[in-house]
Structure formats: structure tokens, C-alpha cells
Scaffold this motif. Sequence first.
Motif, PDB file in Angstrom:
ATOM      1  N   LEU A   1      22.736  24.638  29.813  1.00  0.00           N
ATOM      2  CA  LEU A   1      21.306  24.944  29.970  1.00  0.00           C
ATOM      3  C   LEU A   1      20.933  24.973  31.468  1.00  0.00           C
ATOM      4  CD1 LEU A   1      18.366  25.193  28.870  1.00  0.00           C
ATOM      5  CD2 LEU A   1      18.293  22.696  28.858  1.00  0.00           C
ATOM      6  N   ILE A   2      21.388  23.962  32.180  1.00  0.00           N
ATOM      7  CA  ILE A   2      21.021  23.876  33.603  1.00  0.00           C
ATOM      8  C   ILE A   2      21.655  25.030  34.395  1.00  0.00           C
ATOM      9  CG2 ILE A   2      21.187  22.437  35.686  1.00  0.00           C
ATOM     10  CD1 ILE A   2      20.885  20.011  33.821  1.00  0.00           C
ATOM     11  N   ARG A   3      22.902  25.397  34.043  1.00  0.00           N
ATOM     12  CA  ARG A   3      23.548  26.530  34.716  1.00  0.00           C
ATOM     13  C   ARG A   3      22.722  27.805  34.498  1.00  0.00           C
ATOM     14  NH1 ARG A   3      28.506  26.415  32.541  1.00  0.00           N
ATOM     15  NH2 ARG A   3      29.456  25.264  34.236  1.00  0.00           N
ATOM     16  N   ASN A   4      22.314  28.022  33.246  1.00  0.00           N
ATOM     17  CA  ASN A   4      21.523  29.220  32.937  1.00  0.00           C
ATOM     18  C   ASN A   4      20.183  29.223  33.671  1.00  0.00           C
ATOM     19  OD1 ASN A   4      23.485  30.217  31.306  1.00  0.00           O
ATOM     20  ND2 ASN A   4      22.598  29.400  29.401  1.00  0.00           N
ATOM     21  N   VAL A   5      19.567  28.062  33.675  1.00  0.00           N
ATOM     22  CA  VAL A   5      18.264  27.958  34.347  1.00  0.00           C
ATOM     23  C   VAL A   5      18.426  28.261  35.847  1.00  0.00           C
ATOM     24  CG1 VAL A   5      16.491  26.309  35.081  1.00  0.00           C
ATOM     25  CG2 VAL A   5      17.201  26.361  32.694  1.00  0.00           C
ATOM     26  N   PHE A   6      19.409  27.642  36.489  1.00  0.00           N
ATOM     27  CA  PHE A   6      19.626  27.872  37.930  1.00  0.00           C
ATOM     28  C   PHE A   6      19.898  29.356  38.205  1.00  0.00           C
ATOM     29  CE2 PHE A   6      20.526  23.822  40.483  1.00  0.00           C
ATOM     30  CZ  PHE A   6      19.649  23.079  39.715  1.00  0.00           C
ATOM     31  N   THR A   7      20.753  29.943  37.365  1.00  0.00           N
ATOM     32  CA  THR A   7      21.116  31.341  37.588  1.00  0.00           C
ATOM     33  C   THR A   7      19.892  32.244  37.444  1.00  0.00           C
ATOM     34  OG1 THR A   7      23.215  30.778  36.574  1.00  0.00           O
ATOM     35  CG2 THR A   7      22.810  33.116  36.922  1.00  0.00           C
ATOM     36  N   SER A   8      19.082  31.978  36.423  1.00  0.00           N
ATOM     37  CA  SER A   8      17.932  32.870  36.253  1.00  0.00           C
ATOM     38  C   SER A   8      16.878  32.604  37.325  1.00  0.00           C
ATOM     39  CB  SER A   8      17.353  32.754  34.835  1.00  0.00           C
ATOM     40  OG  SER A   8      16.792  31.500  34.675  1.00  0.00           O
ATOM     41  N   LEU A   9      16.744  31.356  37.775  1.00  0.00           N
ATOM     42  CA  LEU A   9      15.753  31.061  38.832  1.00  0.00           C
ATOM     43  C   LEU A   9      16.117  31.774  40.137  1.00  0.00           C
ATOM     44  CD1 LEU A   9      14.957  27.262  38.363  1.00  0.00           C
ATOM     45  CD2 LEU A   9      13.470  29.192  37.896  1.00  0.00           C
ATOM     46  N   LEU A  10      17.426  31.847  40.407  1.00  0.00           N
ATOM     47  CA  LEU A  10      17.869  32.485  41.642  1.00  0.00           C
ATOM     48  C   LEU A  10      17.536  33.974  41.641  1.00  0.00           C
ATOM     49  CD1 LEU A  10      19.235  31.372  44.150  1.00  0.00           C
ATOM     50  CD2 LEU A  10      21.415  32.184  43.246  1.00  0.00           C
ATOM     51  N   LYS A  11      17.459  34.549  40.447  1.00  0.00           N
ATOM     52  CA  LYS A  11      17.166  36.001  40.353  1.00  0.00           C
ATOM     53  C   LYS A  11      15.684  36.294  40.500  1.00  0.00           C
ATOM     54  CE  LYS A  11      21.053  37.193  37.352  1.00  0.00           C
ATOM     55  NZ  LYS A  11      21.338  36.831  35.947  1.00  0.00           N
ATOM     56  N   GLN A  12      14.840  35.305  40.388  1.00  0.00           N
ATOM     57  CA  GLN A  12      13.386  35.553  40.393  1.00  0.00           C
ATOM     58  C   GLN A  12      12.885  36.031  41.758  1.00  0.00           C
ATOM     59  OE1 GLN A  12      11.133  32.209  38.992  1.00  0.00           O
ATOM     60  NE2 GLN A  12      11.926  32.383  36.916  1.00  0.00           N
TER      61      GLN A  12
END
Length: 409
Positions: free
Chosen positions: A398-409
Motif C-alpha cells: 500500500l505504501i509503495r503504491n501511495v508513494f509512487t502515485s504521489l510522485l506522479k502528481q
Amino acid sequence: MKKVWQECIECHSVYGADVVKYKCDCGGLLEVRIDLESLDSISWDDFRSRKFNVWRYFELLPFEDNERIVSLDEGGTPLYKCERLGKWLGAKDVYIKYEGANPTGSFKDRGMSVGITKALKIGVKGVACASTGNTAASLAAYSAKAGIPCIVLVPRQTVALGKLFQAILYGAKVVRLDGTFDEALSLVWKIVDEVGVYLLNSINPWRLEGQKTVAFEIVDQLGKVPRYVVLPVGNCGNISAVWKGFKEMKAIDLTESAPLMVGIQAEGASPFVDLVKEGHDTLRPIEAPNTIASAIRIGKPINWKKALFAVKESNGLVAKVSDAEIIEAQRMLASLEGIGVEPAAAASVAGTKKLIENGEIDASETIVCICTGNILKDPNPELIKGLEPLDVTPNMELIRNVFTSLLKQ
Ligand code: F0G
């Protein structure tokens, strides 16, 4: 010997430096005066060989000797050149004078260092103030340092949490009033003489002597006089103090010019801006002032006459800004420049934006915004609405996915 006295800004009656008075017998505001002619030979080099704080400018402070100075090393705050913020404002040469870097996190420390030093010289048995929060925190700290009892009266519903914590922990007796700052000040003022305590609100002209040093620092750091100095206005003390600083520098040839003083208030608490804009000859108080910038939630500014001189003499400007504009400016200062300020302090930047947009400030000139208080003072959830943190469980995927998507914002 340095000659120092108190003088009424209206009838020019003179009182000795050790007379404790908060207004002239005629009802006019008092100002501390120093015989500037005796300071003719002072130069920037004299100052610059000393430590960078309020007391660097000792000759321009109203004391003959530097014995028993009460200092926490106030002043000497950063002047940041802000290119990213400047782009947002549409201006070329923008600086923030960051008063949040003072020992208790606001510009009040400049005034309290001088005010408490004066209190010790007079020999008072206690000090008091009414406050929206910062004055209380600062007075509490400086009276702790001096070992003088301190009582503060703050509006219960609106005082910011950080400021209340400070005043309590620095050891002041904190009294909360079910009422406004204006009521608090009027009540405290009526009883200080009877109770035998020294009032250190900005009606006390000695305090303003400390606050004027920000003007000296701006020129000291910038190497010139900016075209505009923009600052938030509440009880109208600081704008008067800063203008006095600029006038005194010019009077003794430390500078050749003075800036336009620009005063900003919040829309729900703008009696001074209304006075200037509408051209009344007396202040029309606001009975129920309201703004998210609780530090300047003031409806009846006590120093309005001094502030009016400051704006008129400097050919200055005023503007009022909405709470939404204040919050936006606070976020921009923080996210574009890493400068964390409380809402009242952000009003100077919000006001600058407005005055540039409507063509009243020339964006090609040098602009200094004074940001008066620290971000940590007022952790109000309203201020981060829409920016709340994401809450997660301790799950790697979950945290990996969250970090990855936050970086794309
Ligand atoms: N900015 C901050 C952060 C303040 O705390 C205040 C005043 C002002 C601006 C306005 O300065 O009153 O001299 O015009 N705070 C006072 C207090 C009223 O009690 O702390 P002003």
C-alpha cells in the motif's frame, strides 16, 4: 550625554523619560524622542562591527547606558530574497523580512527587550498586557528573563494555541476573557495604575522603540532603502514604529530616502484601512471584528493616529485582504520559499499581490514584506483544509503504491 524625553504627537507637551504615562494629559499618544542632533557622526560601519541584533543600534535606542539590558538576542532576523514568490506576485525584487525567527517567534520580542529593560530601570513590581497572543507570549518570556511577575489577558475564543502555550510555559499568569481583544485592552489599561503594574501594550511608546529596529535592519541587510515596506496592521503600533525607524535614519543621514509604508488588514477587521480609504478624520471602530488571522482581529486600534501619520507622511498605501487570500499567501510563502508564517504575517504578502494586481504597487521596484509571526504559532486545521495528510496502515504494498502515485502528481 544622550537626551531622551516623551512627547505628545498632538500638543507636543513634553514629559521626562522616567514619567510613567500611557497618554498625554490632552489625550494624545506619546512618542519617545531622542536628541538626534547629538548622533550626527554615527555610521553604518559603527553598527556593523557589532553583533546583529536589536542592540546593534544602541545609539538610536532611548538609553544612556547599556547596563541591565534584558535580551534574548532578538532581532537580526533573515531578509530572504524570494524569486519564486516574486514570480507568483509578478514582481522582480521581493524580499521577506522574517520576524518569525525571533526568540518567541514574533516581532514583539524587539519591543519587549526594550520595554522590559525600561521596566527594570523604572523599577516596576510587575508587568501586564492585553493580547491577541503574541504580545502575551513575548512579554511572558522577557519578564521571565528579568524575574518580574507578569499577567496577561487574552480573548478566550480566539487566542491561537501555540501562543497560549508559550505564555503559560514562560510563567505568566494567564487570564482568559470572554470578549474581544479591544475589550481586554480597555479593561487592563483601566486597572494597571491601581494594581501597580506596568502596561506593555503598544500604547507604551518605549516598546515601539525596540520595534523600530526592523527598519534599521532592512537597510543594513539590503544596502539600500526599498521602495515599499509592506506589513500587517492590527493595533497600529508596528507600522508607526517602523516608520519612526526610517524617519530617524534619514534625519541623521544614514539614508537619503524613505520607503512608502503599506499597511494591510483583514477584511473583517479593517477599521484603519477604511479610515484611510474613506478619508474620515476619526476612526470608526468595528465592534465584532472577525478574521482567521487572529493576531490582527482588532476593531479599535489604539495607535491609529500614529499609523495615519506613517501612511500619509510616507505617501503610503493600504489594502484589505480576505481570509482566503491570506491562506493562499501563507501556503505560497511556505511551499514556494520554505518560509513558515502565521496567517496575520501572510497578510503582508496577500496585500502586496492585490496592490500589484490593481496597479497601486510598481512591480519593478524593490518590495520588502515584513512577515511578523512564525508558522508554529497557530496550528489551526482550517489553514490546511484540502491539504490533509493521507492515512495508511503498515502495509508495504500500500505504501509503495501511495508513494509512487504521489510522485506522479
Ligand atoms: N502580526 C502579528 C503576528 C501580530 O501578532 C500583530 C499584533 C500584528 C501583526 C499587528 O501589529 O498591532 O502593532 O499593528 N499582535 C498584538 C498581540 C495585537 O497582542 O499580539 P500591530
